[in-house]
Enzyme design. Structure first.
Site, PDB file in Angstrom:
ATOM      1  N   HIS A  86       0.874  -1.177   0.000  1.00 35.17           N
ATOM      2  CA  HIS A  86       0.000   0.000   0.000  1.00 35.17           C
ATOM      3  C   HIS A  86       0.916   1.233   0.000  1.00 35.17           C
ATOM      4  O   HIS A  86       2.015   1.184   0.561  1.00 35.17           O
ATOM      5  CB  HIS A  86      -0.840   0.108   1.268  1.00 35.17           C
ATOM      6  CG  HIS A  86      -1.758  -1.034   1.557  1.00 35.17           C
ATOM      7  ND1 HIS A  86      -1.344  -2.186   2.151  1.00 35.17           N
ATOM      8  CD2 HIS A  86      -3.098  -1.160   1.398  1.00 35.17           C
ATOM      9  CE1 HIS A  86      -2.385  -2.996   2.322  1.00 35.17           C
ATOM     10  NE2 HIS A  86      -3.461  -2.402   1.880  1.00 35.17           N
ATOM     11  N   ASP A 139       2.416   1.885   3.341  1.00 33.87           N
ATOM     12  CA  ASP A 139       3.401   0.905   3.848  1.00 33.87           C
ATOM     13  C   ASP A 139       4.800   1.340   3.456  1.00 33.87           C
ATOM     14  O   ASP A 139       5.755   1.108   4.188  1.00 33.87           O
ATOM     15  CB  ASP A 139       3.221  -0.486   3.214  1.00 33.87           C
ATOM     16  CG  ASP A 139       1.837  -1.027   3.334  1.00 33.87           C
ATOM     17  OD1 ASP A 139       1.176  -0.713   4.327  1.00 33.87           O
ATOM     18  OD2 ASP A 139       1.425  -1.779   2.424  1.00 33.87           O
TER      19      ASP A 139
HETATM   20  C1  XUL Z   1      -7.609  -6.899   4.462  1.00 32.58           C
HETATM   21  C2  XUL Z   1      -6.816  -7.249   3.278  1.00 32.58           C
HETATM   22  C3  XUL Z   1      -5.951  -6.175   2.708  1.00 32.58           C
HETATM   23  C4  XUL Z   1      -5.937  -6.128   1.223  1.00 32.58           C
HETATM   24  C5  XUL Z   1      -5.171  -4.952   0.653  1.00 32.58           C
HETATM   25  O1  XUL Z   1      -8.366  -7.916   4.981  1.00 32.58           O
HETATM   26  O2  XUL Z   1      -6.837  -8.373   2.826  1.00 32.58           O
HETATM   27  O3  XUL Z   1      -4.668  -6.401   3.219  1.00 32.58           O
HETATM   28  O4  XUL Z   1      -5.370  -7.290   0.691  1.00 32.58           O
HETATM   29  O5  XUL Z   1      -5.678  -3.741   1.069  1.00 32.58           O
END
Ligand code: XUL
Ligand code: CO
Length: 442
Positions: free
Chosen positions: A102, A105
Protein backbone atom coordinates in the site's frame (compact mmCIF):
# COMPACT_ATOMS: atom_id res chain seq x y z
CA UNK A 1 23.36 -3.13 6.81
CA UNK A 2 21.75 -6.55 7.09
CA UNK A 3 18.53 -7.23 9.00
CA UNK A 4 18.47 -10.97 8.35
CA UNK A 5 22.15 -11.77 8.83
CA UNK A 6 21.41 -15.26 10.24
CA UNK A 7 20.05 -16.34 6.88
CA UNK A 8 23.09 -16.29 4.64
CA UNK A 9 21.80 -16.85 1.11
CA UNK A 10 18.57 -17.65 -0.69
CA UNK A 11 16.56 -20.52 0.83
CA UNK A 12 17.52 -23.58 -1.24
CA UNK A 13 15.33 -26.32 -2.68
CA UNK A 14 16.50 -29.44 -0.86
CA UNK A 15 13.81 -32.02 -1.67
CA UNK A 16 11.43 -33.97 0.54
CA UNK A 17 14.19 -35.97 2.24
CA UNK A 18 15.98 -32.92 3.63
CA UNK A 19 16.22 -32.32 7.36
CA UNK A 20 17.25 -28.68 7.07
CA UNK A 21 14.66 -26.41 8.64
CA UNK A 22 14.97 -23.50 6.27
CA UNK A 23 14.97 -25.33 2.95
CA UNK A 24 12.16 -26.00 0.50
CA UNK A 25 10.89 -29.57 0.37
CA UNK A 26 8.59 -29.06 -2.63
CA UNK A 27 9.07 -25.54 -3.98
CA UNK A 28 11.47 -26.11 -6.85
CA UNK A 29 11.08 -23.03 -9.09
CA UNK A 30 12.39 -24.78 -12.21
CA UNK A 31 10.35 -27.96 -11.90
CA UNK A 32 7.99 -28.31 -14.85
CA UNK A 33 4.38 -28.87 -13.84
CA UNK A 34 1.69 -29.08 -16.52
CA UNK A 35 4.08 -27.66 -19.09
CA UNK A 36 5.20 -24.63 -17.08
CA UNK A 37 7.86 -23.83 -14.46
CA UNK A 38 6.54 -24.04 -10.90
CA UNK A 39 7.63 -20.46 -10.23
CA UNK A 40 5.64 -19.26 -13.25
CA UNK A 41 2.51 -21.07 -12.06
CA UNK A 42 2.60 -19.84 -8.48
CA UNK A 43 4.02 -16.33 -8.92
CA UNK A 44 4.64 -16.04 -5.16
CA UNK A 45 4.64 -12.62 -3.55
CA UNK A 46 5.46 -11.21 -0.10
CA UNK A 47 3.33 -8.44 1.38
CA UNK A 48 4.90 -5.31 2.79
CA UNK A 49 2.25 -4.49 5.39
CA UNK A 50 1.99 -7.53 7.67
CA UNK A 51 5.59 -8.61 7.20
CA UNK A 52 7.49 -5.31 7.46
CA UNK A 53 5.14 -2.55 8.70
CA UNK A 54 3.41 -4.31 11.58
CA UNK A 55 4.84 -4.83 15.06
CA UNK A 56 2.44 -7.54 16.19
CA UNK A 57 0.03 -5.29 18.10
CA UNK A 58 -3.58 -6.39 18.56
CA UNK A 59 -6.63 -4.66 20.03
CA UNK A 60 -5.56 -5.66 23.54
CA UNK A 61 -1.82 -5.22 23.37
CA UNK A 62 1.27 -3.54 22.01
CA UNK A 63 3.64 -4.79 19.35
CA UNK A 64 5.84 -7.72 20.27
CA UNK A 65 7.99 -8.25 17.17
CA UNK A 66 11.72 -7.74 16.86
CA UNK A 67 11.74 -5.26 13.96
CA UNK A 68 14.72 -2.90 14.27
CA UNK A 69 13.73 -1.07 11.08
CA UNK A 70 10.50 0.11 12.77
CA UNK A 71 12.20 2.55 15.13
CA UNK A 72 9.57 5.09 16.19
CA UNK A 73 12.22 7.63 17.17
CA UNK A 74 13.90 7.64 13.73
CA UNK A 75 13.25 10.21 11.02
CA UNK A 76 10.20 8.86 9.09
CA UNK A 77 11.91 8.91 5.68
CA UNK A 78 15.08 7.29 7.08
CA UNK A 79 12.90 4.64 8.74
CA UNK A 80 11.02 4.01 5.48
CA UNK A 81 14.33 3.43 3.72
CA UNK A 82 15.46 1.00 6.40
CA UNK A 83 12.15 -0.82 6.09
CA UNK A 84 12.61 -1.02 2.32
CA UNK A 85 16.10 -2.46 2.81
CA UNK A 86 14.68 -5.08 5.19
CA UNK A 87 11.87 -5.97 2.75
CA UNK A 88 14.15 -6.44 -0.25
CA UNK A 89 16.74 -8.37 1.75
CA UNK A 90 14.00 -10.71 2.98
CA UNK A 91 12.35 -11.22 -0.42
CA UNK A 92 15.68 -11.96 -2.09
CA UNK A 93 16.69 -14.43 0.63
CA UNK A 94 13.30 -16.12 0.46
CA UNK A 95 13.95 -16.54 -3.28
CA UNK A 96 10.57 -15.39 -4.61
CA UNK A 97 9.84 -12.99 -7.41
CA UNK A 98 7.04 -10.66 -6.29
CA UNK A 99 5.89 -8.23 -3.61
CA UNK A 100 2.90 -5.96 -3.01
CA UNK A 101 2.42 -2.77 -0.99
CA UNK A 102 0.00 0.00 0.00
CA UNK A 103 1.15 3.61 -0.45
CA UNK A 104 1.39 4.12 3.33
CA UNK A 105 3.40 0.91 3.85
CA UNK A 106 6.22 2.19 1.73
CA UNK A 107 6.30 5.92 2.49
CA UNK A 108 5.20 8.01 5.47
CA UNK A 109 2.13 10.20 4.99
CA UNK A 110 3.04 13.88 4.88
CA UNK A 111 1.00 16.72 6.34
CA UNK A 112 -0.49 17.42 2.89
CA UNK A 113 -1.40 15.25 -0.10
CA UNK A 114 1.43 16.87 -2.07
CA UNK A 115 3.94 15.96 0.63
CA UNK A 116 2.62 12.38 0.79
CA UNK A 117 3.02 12.08 -2.97
CA UNK A 118 6.54 13.42 -2.87
CA UNK A 119 7.49 10.96 -0.08
CA UNK A 120 5.96 8.11 -2.07
CA UNK A 121 7.78 9.08 -5.25
CA UNK A 122 11.13 9.17 -3.44
CA UNK A 123 10.65 5.69 -2.02
CA UNK A 124 9.25 4.36 -5.31
CA UNK A 125 12.34 5.52 -7.22
CA UNK A 126 14.47 3.82 -4.59
CA UNK A 127 12.38 0.63 -4.93
CA UNK A 128 12.76 0.79 -8.72
CA UNK A 129 16.53 0.50 -8.49
CA UNK A 130 16.31 -2.35 -5.98
CA UNK A 131 13.87 -4.16 -8.28
CA UNK A 132 16.20 -3.61 -11.19
CA UNK A 133 19.21 -5.10 -9.42
CA UNK A 134 17.33 -7.99 -7.75
CA UNK A 135 14.84 -8.98 -10.46
CA UNK A 136 12.02 -8.70 -7.89
CA UNK A 137 8.76 -7.51 -9.49
CA UNK A 138 5.61 -5.80 -8.26
CA UNK A 139 2.60 -8.14 -8.21
CA UNK A 140 0.28 -5.28 -7.27
CA UNK A 141 0.07 -1.88 -5.72
CA UNK A 142 -2.85 -0.47 -3.72
CA UNK A 143 -3.84 2.64 -1.77
CA UNK A 144 -4.75 2.45 1.90
CA UNK A 145 -8.21 4.07 2.01
CA UNK A 146 -9.20 2.71 5.42
CA UNK A 147 -6.69 3.51 8.21
CA UNK A 148 -6.85 7.31 8.42
CA UNK A 149 -9.79 8.73 10.47
CA UNK A 150 -11.00 10.67 7.41
CA UNK A 151 -12.05 7.31 5.94
CA UNK A 152 -14.05 6.18 8.97
CA UNK A 153 -17.30 6.33 6.93
CA UNK A 154 -15.71 4.92 3.79
CA UNK A 155 -13.69 6.36 0.92
CA UNK A 156 -15.61 6.17 -2.39
CA UNK A 157 -18.83 5.44 -0.46
CA UNK A 158 -18.38 8.29 2.03
CA UNK A 159 -21.36 10.66 2.44
CA UNK A 160 -18.90 13.54 1.95
CA UNK A 161 -17.68 14.11 -1.64
CA UNK A 162 -14.51 15.74 -0.30
CA UNK A 163 -13.48 12.38 1.17
CA UNK A 164 -14.22 10.76 -2.21
CA UNK A 165 -11.97 13.38 -3.80
CA UNK A 166 -9.16 12.78 -1.31
CA UNK A 167 -9.38 9.04 -2.04
CA UNK A 168 -9.28 9.78 -5.79
CA UNK A 169 -6.00 11.67 -5.33
CA UNK A 170 -4.48 8.83 -3.33
CA UNK A 171 -5.48 6.22 -5.92
CA UNK A 172 -4.20 8.37 -8.77
CA UNK A 173 -0.81 8.71 -7.07
CA UNK A 174 -0.66 5.02 -6.32
CA UNK A 175 -1.71 4.02 -9.84
CA UNK A 176 1.08 6.24 -11.16
CA UNK A 177 3.51 4.57 -8.75
CA UNK A 178 2.31 1.07 -9.69
CA UNK A 179 2.69 1.88 -13.39
CA UNK A 180 6.16 3.34 -12.77
CA UNK A 181 7.22 0.06 -11.12
CA UNK A 182 5.73 -2.08 -13.90
CA UNK A 183 3.12 -3.58 -11.53
CA UNK A 184 1.25 -6.57 -12.90
CA UNK A 185 -2.03 -5.60 -11.19
CA UNK A 186 -3.65 -2.84 -9.14
CA UNK A 187 -5.91 -3.86 -6.22
CA UNK A 188 -8.84 -2.06 -4.61
CA UNK A 189 -9.92 -3.56 -1.31
CA UNK A 190 -12.98 -1.71 -0.02
CA UNK A 191 -12.03 -1.91 3.64
CA UNK A 192 -14.64 0.57 4.84
CA UNK A 193 -16.84 0.62 1.74
CA UNK A 194 -19.81 -0.71 3.65
CA UNK A 195 -21.86 0.32 6.66
CA UNK A 196 -22.00 0.12 10.44
CA UNK A 197 -25.75 0.80 10.61
CA UNK A 198 -28.51 1.13 8.04
CA UNK A 199 -30.08 3.80 10.24
CA UNK A 200 -27.75 6.39 8.68
CA UNK A 201 -26.99 4.74 5.32
CA UNK A 202 -28.34 5.02 1.77
CA UNK A 203 -27.08 1.84 0.13
CA UNK A 204 -28.12 2.73 -3.40
CA UNK A 205 -26.43 6.14 -3.22
CA UNK A 206 -23.22 4.53 -1.92
CA UNK A 207 -23.25 1.86 -4.63
CA UNK A 208 -23.59 4.54 -7.33
CA UNK A 209 -20.63 6.43 -5.81
CA UNK A 210 -18.50 3.28 -5.71
CA UNK A 211 -19.31 2.53 -9.35
CA UNK A 212 -18.43 6.11 -10.34
CA UNK A 213 -15.11 5.80 -8.50
CA UNK A 214 -14.26 2.49 -10.18
CA UNK A 215 -15.19 3.92 -13.58
CA UNK A 216 -12.84 6.86 -13.01
CA UNK A 217 -10.04 4.50 -11.95
CA UNK A 218 -10.47 2.40 -15.11
CA UNK A 219 -10.51 5.53 -17.31
CA UNK A 220 -7.33 6.80 -15.65
CA UNK A 221 -5.63 3.42 -16.10
CA UNK A 222 -6.21 3.69 -19.86
CA UNK A 223 -5.26 7.36 -19.87
CA UNK A 224 -1.77 6.60 -18.51
CA UNK A 225 -1.42 3.39 -20.50
CA UNK A 226 -1.11 1.16 -17.42
CA UNK A 227 -1.29 -2.42 -18.67
CA UNK A 228 -1.81 -4.25 -15.39
CA UNK A 229 -5.15 -5.75 -14.37
CA UNK A 230 -7.52 -3.91 -12.02
CA UNK A 231 -8.69 -6.16 -9.21
CA UNK A 232 -11.39 -5.87 -6.55
CA UNK A 233 -10.82 -7.86 -3.37
CA UNK A 234 -14.06 -9.25 -1.91
CA UNK A 235 -14.56 -9.44 1.85
CA UNK A 236 -17.90 -9.78 3.66
CA UNK A 237 -17.15 -7.70 6.75
CA UNK A 238 -14.40 -6.47 9.08
CA UNK A 239 -13.74 -3.68 9.75
CA UNK A 240 -17.28 -2.68 8.70
CA UNK A 241 -20.28 -4.71 9.82
CA UNK A 242 -21.17 -5.19 6.16
CA UNK A 243 -18.88 -4.70 3.18
CA UNK A 244 -20.40 -4.12 -0.28
CA UNK A 245 -17.80 -6.32 -2.04
CA UNK A 246 -19.14 -9.25 -0.02
CA UNK A 247 -17.93 -12.17 -2.15
CA UNK A 248 -17.13 -13.03 -5.77
CA UNK A 249 -20.75 -13.42 -6.79
CA UNK A 250 -21.70 -10.05 -5.29
CA UNK A 251 -18.76 -8.31 -6.96
CA UNK A 252 -19.60 -10.00 -10.26
CA UNK A 253 -23.21 -8.79 -10.08
CA UNK A 254 -22.07 -5.27 -9.18
CA UNK A 255 -19.61 -5.11 -12.09
CA UNK A 256 -22.28 -6.37 -14.46
CA UNK A 257 -24.85 -3.85 -13.17
CA UNK A 258 -22.50 -0.90 -13.69
CA UNK A 259 -21.02 -2.12 -16.97
CA UNK A 260 -17.55 -2.63 -15.51
CA UNK A 261 -17.06 -6.34 -16.26
CA UNK A 262 -14.45 -5.64 -18.94
CA UNK A 263 -12.35 -3.57 -16.55
CA UNK A 264 -12.13 -5.54 -13.29
CA UNK A 265 -11.35 -9.02 -12.06
CA UNK A 266 -11.14 -10.31 -8.47
CA UNK A 267 -8.35 -10.81 -5.97
CA UNK A 268 -9.65 -13.70 -3.85
CA UNK A 269 -8.40 -14.02 -0.29
CA UNK A 270 -8.70 -17.44 1.34
CA UNK A 271 -9.68 -16.13 4.77
CA UNK A 272 -12.18 -13.66 3.28
CA UNK A 273 -13.89 -16.60 1.57
CA UNK A 274 -14.20 -18.50 4.83
CA UNK A 275 -15.29 -15.34 6.70
CA UNK A 276 -18.12 -15.11 4.15
CA UNK A 277 -19.30 -18.63 4.88
CA UNK A 278 -17.83 -20.03 1.67
CA UNK A 279 -14.89 -22.27 1.01
CA UNK A 280 -11.87 -20.90 -0.87
CA UNK A 281 -12.65 -23.62 -3.41
CA UNK A 282 -16.11 -22.10 -3.97
CA UNK A 283 -14.81 -18.58 -4.52
CA UNK A 284 -12.15 -19.71 -6.99
CA UNK A 285 -14.58 -21.96 -8.87
CA UNK A 286 -17.07 -19.08 -9.14
CA UNK A 287 -14.42 -16.70 -10.45
CA UNK A 288 -13.01 -19.19 -12.97
CA UNK A 289 -16.49 -20.12 -14.21
CA UNK A 290 -17.34 -16.47 -14.77
CA UNK A 291 -14.02 -15.33 -16.22
CA UNK A 292 -13.13 -12.96 -13.37
CA UNK A 293 -10.22 -14.73 -11.62
CA UNK A 294 -7.38 -12.26 -11.22
CA UNK A 295 -5.13 -13.12 -8.28
CA UNK A 296 -5.14 -14.75 -4.83
CA UNK A 297 -4.24 -13.55 -1.34
CA UNK A 298 -2.95 -16.76 0.20
CA UNK A 299 -3.59 -17.31 3.91
CA UNK A 300 -5.98 -19.24 6.14
CA UNK A 301 -8.40 -18.65 9.00
CA UNK A 302 -8.93 -20.58 12.18
CA UNK A 303 -12.09 -22.71 12.06
CA UNK A 304 -12.44 -22.32 15.83
CA UNK A 305 -13.13 -18.58 15.72
CA UNK A 306 -13.89 -17.72 12.09
CA UNK A 307 -12.08 -14.34 12.20
CA UNK A 308 -9.78 -12.95 9.54
CA UNK A 309 -6.71 -14.29 11.33
CA UNK A 310 -4.57 -14.23 8.15
CA UNK A 311 -2.49 -17.23 9.19
CA UNK A 312 0.02 -18.78 6.82
CA UNK A 313 -1.41 -21.54 4.61
CA UNK A 314 -0.51 -24.99 5.91
CA UNK A 315 -3.21 -27.27 4.55
CA UNK A 316 -2.58 -29.07 1.28
CA UNK A 317 -6.08 -30.56 1.60
CA UNK A 318 -7.68 -27.09 1.53
CA UNK A 319 -5.61 -25.84 -1.38
CA UNK A 320 -5.73 -28.80 -3.78
CA UNK A 321 -9.34 -28.31 -4.97
CA UNK A 322 -8.81 -24.56 -5.48
CA UNK A 323 -5.57 -25.12 -7.38
CA UNK A 324 -7.38 -27.69 -9.47
CA UNK A 325 -9.89 -25.01 -10.53
CA UNK A 326 -7.13 -22.49 -11.22
CA UNK A 327 -5.24 -24.95 -13.42
CA UNK A 328 -8.44 -26.03 -15.12
CA UNK A 329 -9.15 -22.38 -15.89
CA UNK A 330 -5.73 -21.99 -17.55
CA UNK A 331 -3.77 -20.63 -14.56
CA UNK A 332 -2.93 -17.06 -13.64
CA UNK A 333 -2.45 -14.42 -16.31
CA UNK A 334 -1.23 -11.36 -14.38
CA UNK A 335 -2.08 -12.74 -10.91
CA UNK A 336 -0.21 -14.86 -8.42
CA UNK A 337 -0.23 -16.00 -4.79
CA UNK A 338 0.43 -13.05 -2.51
CA UNK A 339 1.17 -13.95 1.10
CA UNK A 340 -1.32 -11.61 2.79
CA UNK A 341 -0.36 -13.34 6.01
CA UNK A 342 0.39 -12.45 9.61
CA UNK A 343 2.64 -14.15 12.10
CA UNK A 344 1.07 -14.96 15.45
CA UNK A 345 1.85 -12.32 18.07
CA UNK A 346 4.16 -14.67 19.98
CA UNK A 347 6.26 -15.37 16.88
CA UNK A 348 8.50 -12.43 17.67
CA UNK A 349 11.77 -13.48 16.13
CA UNK A 350 12.77 -12.20 12.71
CA UNK A 351 13.51 -15.80 11.70
CA UNK A 352 9.82 -16.65 12.21
CA UNK A 353 9.13 -14.70 9.01
CA UNK A 354 11.25 -17.23 7.11
CA UNK A 355 9.74 -20.30 8.77
CA UNK A 356 6.22 -19.06 8.06
CA UNK A 357 6.80 -18.23 4.40
CA UNK A 358 8.81 -21.39 3.67
CA UNK A 359 6.03 -23.57 5.10
CA UNK A 360 3.34 -21.70 3.20
CA UNK A 361 5.21 -21.79 -0.09
CA UNK A 362 5.92 -25.51 0.23
CA UNK A 363 2.22 -26.11 0.95
CA UNK A 364 1.26 -24.29 -2.25
CA UNK A 365 3.92 -26.10 -4.27
CA UNK A 366 2.75 -29.51 -3.09
CA UNK A 367 -0.89 -28.62 -3.74
CA UNK A 368 0.00 -27.47 -7.25
CA UNK A 369 1.67 -30.77 -8.14
CA UNK A 370 -1.25 -32.80 -6.76
CA UNK A 371 -3.84 -30.62 -8.50
CA UNK A 372 -1.99 -30.96 -11.77
CA UNK A 373 -2.05 -34.76 -11.47
CA UNK A 374 -5.82 -34.58 -10.93
CA UNK A 375 -6.24 -32.41 -14.02
CA UNK A 376 -4.19 -34.87 -16.05
CA UNK A 377 -6.03 -37.88 -14.63
CA UNK A 378 -9.38 -36.39 -15.75
CA UNK A 379 -11.51 -38.55 -13.41
CA UNK A 380 -13.24 -35.51 -11.91
CA UNK A 381 -13.89 -33.95 -15.30
CA UNK A 382 -15.11 -37.25 -16.75
CA UNK A 383 -17.61 -37.55 -13.92
CA UNK A 384 -18.89 -34.02 -14.62
CA UNK A 385 -19.09 -34.71 -18.38
CA UNK A 386 -21.13 -37.82 -17.70
CA UNK A 387 -23.34 -36.06 -15.16
CA UNK A 388 -24.40 -33.31 -17.57
CA UNK A 389 -24.49 -35.48 -20.68
CA UNK A 390 -28.26 -35.03 -21.11
CA UNK A 391 -27.75 -31.33 -21.81
CA UNK A 392 -25.94 -32.07 -25.05
CA UNK A 393 -28.75 -34.43 -26.12
CA UNK A 394 -31.89 -33.46 -28.01
CA UNK A 395 -34.00 -32.46 -25.01
CA UNK A 396 -31.29 -30.39 -23.37
CA UNK A 397 -30.48 -28.62 -26.61
CA UNK A 398 -34.13 -27.77 -27.29
CA UNK A 399 -34.60 -26.39 -23.77
CA UNK A 400 -31.52 -24.22 -23.82
CA UNK A 401 -32.00 -22.90 -27.35
CA UNK A 402 -35.50 -21.68 -26.49
CA UNK A 403 -37.21 -24.05 -28.93
CA UNK A 404 -39.31 -25.45 -26.11
CA UNK A 405 -41.23 -23.25 -23.66
CA UNK A 406 -42.78 -24.16 -20.33
CA UNK A 407 -46.07 -25.27 -21.90
CA UNK A 408 -44.48 -27.49 -24.55
CA UNK A 409 -42.18 -29.01 -21.96
CA UNK A 410 -45.17 -29.78 -19.76
CA UNK A 411 -46.96 -31.42 -22.72
CA UNK A 412 -43.84 -33.42 -23.50
CA UNK A 413 -43.50 -34.59 -19.88
CA UNK A 414 -47.15 -35.61 -19.64
CA UNK A 415 -47.26 -37.13 -23.17
CA UNK A 416 -44.26 -39.37 -22.64
CA UNK A 417 -45.15 -40.15 -19.04
CA UNK A 418 -41.74 -38.86 -17.94
CA UNK A 419 -40.38 -40.46 -14.74
CA UNK A 420 -36.65 -39.71 -14.42
CA UNK A 421 -34.84 -41.60 -11.67
CA UNK A 422 -32.10 -40.07 -9.50
CA UNK A 423 -28.49 -41.18 -9.93
CA UNK A 424 -25.65 -41.23 -7.41
CA UNK A 425 -23.59 -38.04 -7.15
CA UNK A 426 -20.71 -40.25 -6.02
CA UNK A 427 -19.32 -37.65 -3.61
CA UNK A 428 -17.43 -40.09 -1.38
CA UNK A 429 -15.88 -41.83 -4.36
CA UNK A 430 -14.63 -38.49 -5.65
CA UNK A 431 -13.31 -37.52 -2.23
CA UNK A 432 -11.31 -40.73 -2.36
CA UNK A 433 -9.95 -39.78 -5.77
CA UNK A 434 -8.69 -36.48 -4.35
CA UNK A 435 -7.29 -38.03 -1.16
CA UNK A 436 -5.49 -40.78 -3.04
CA UNK A 437 -3.80 -38.16 -5.19
CA UNK A 438 -2.81 -36.26 -2.01
CA UNK A 439 -1.37 -39.45 -0.52
CA UNK A 440 0.45 -40.78 -3.55
CA UNK A 441 1.72 -37.93 -5.75
CA UNK A 442 5.36 -36.85 -5.26
C1 XUL B 1 -7.61 -6.90 4.46
C2 XUL B 1 -6.82 -7.25 3.28
C3 XUL B 1 -5.95 -6.18 2.71
C4 XUL B 1 -5.94 -6.13 1.22
C5 XUL B 1 -5.17 -4.95 0.65
O1 XUL B 1 -8.37 -7.92 4.98
O2 XUL B 1 -6.84 -8.37 2.83
O3 XUL B 1 -4.67 -6.40 3.22
O4 XUL B 1 -5.37 -7.29 0.69
O5 XUL B 1 -5.68 -3.74 1.07
CO1 CO C 1 -5.87 -9.24 1.18
Amino acid sequence: MSFFEDQEGPIPFAGSGSDEELAYRYYDPDRIVAGKRMEDHLRIGVCYWHSFSWLGSDIFGHGTFDRPWLDASADPMEAAMAKQDAAFEFIEKLGVRFFSFHDVDMAPEGSTLAESRSNLNTLVERAASKMESSGVQLLWGTANLFSHPRYAAGAATNPDPEVFTHAAAQVRHMLDATARLGGHNYVLWGGREGYETLLNTRMRQEADQLARFLTMVAEYKHHIGFEGTLLLEPKPQEPTKHQYDYDCATVHGFLDRYDLLDEYKVNIEVNHATLGGHSFHHEVAYAVDNGILGSVDANRGDPQNGWDTDQFPNSVDELVPALYEILWGGGFATGGFLFDTKLRRQSMARADLFHAHVGGIDTLARALVIASSLVEDRTLENVKDERYLGWSGEMGRQIMSGELDLGSLADLAVGSDLDPSPVSGGQERLENVVNRAIWSVD
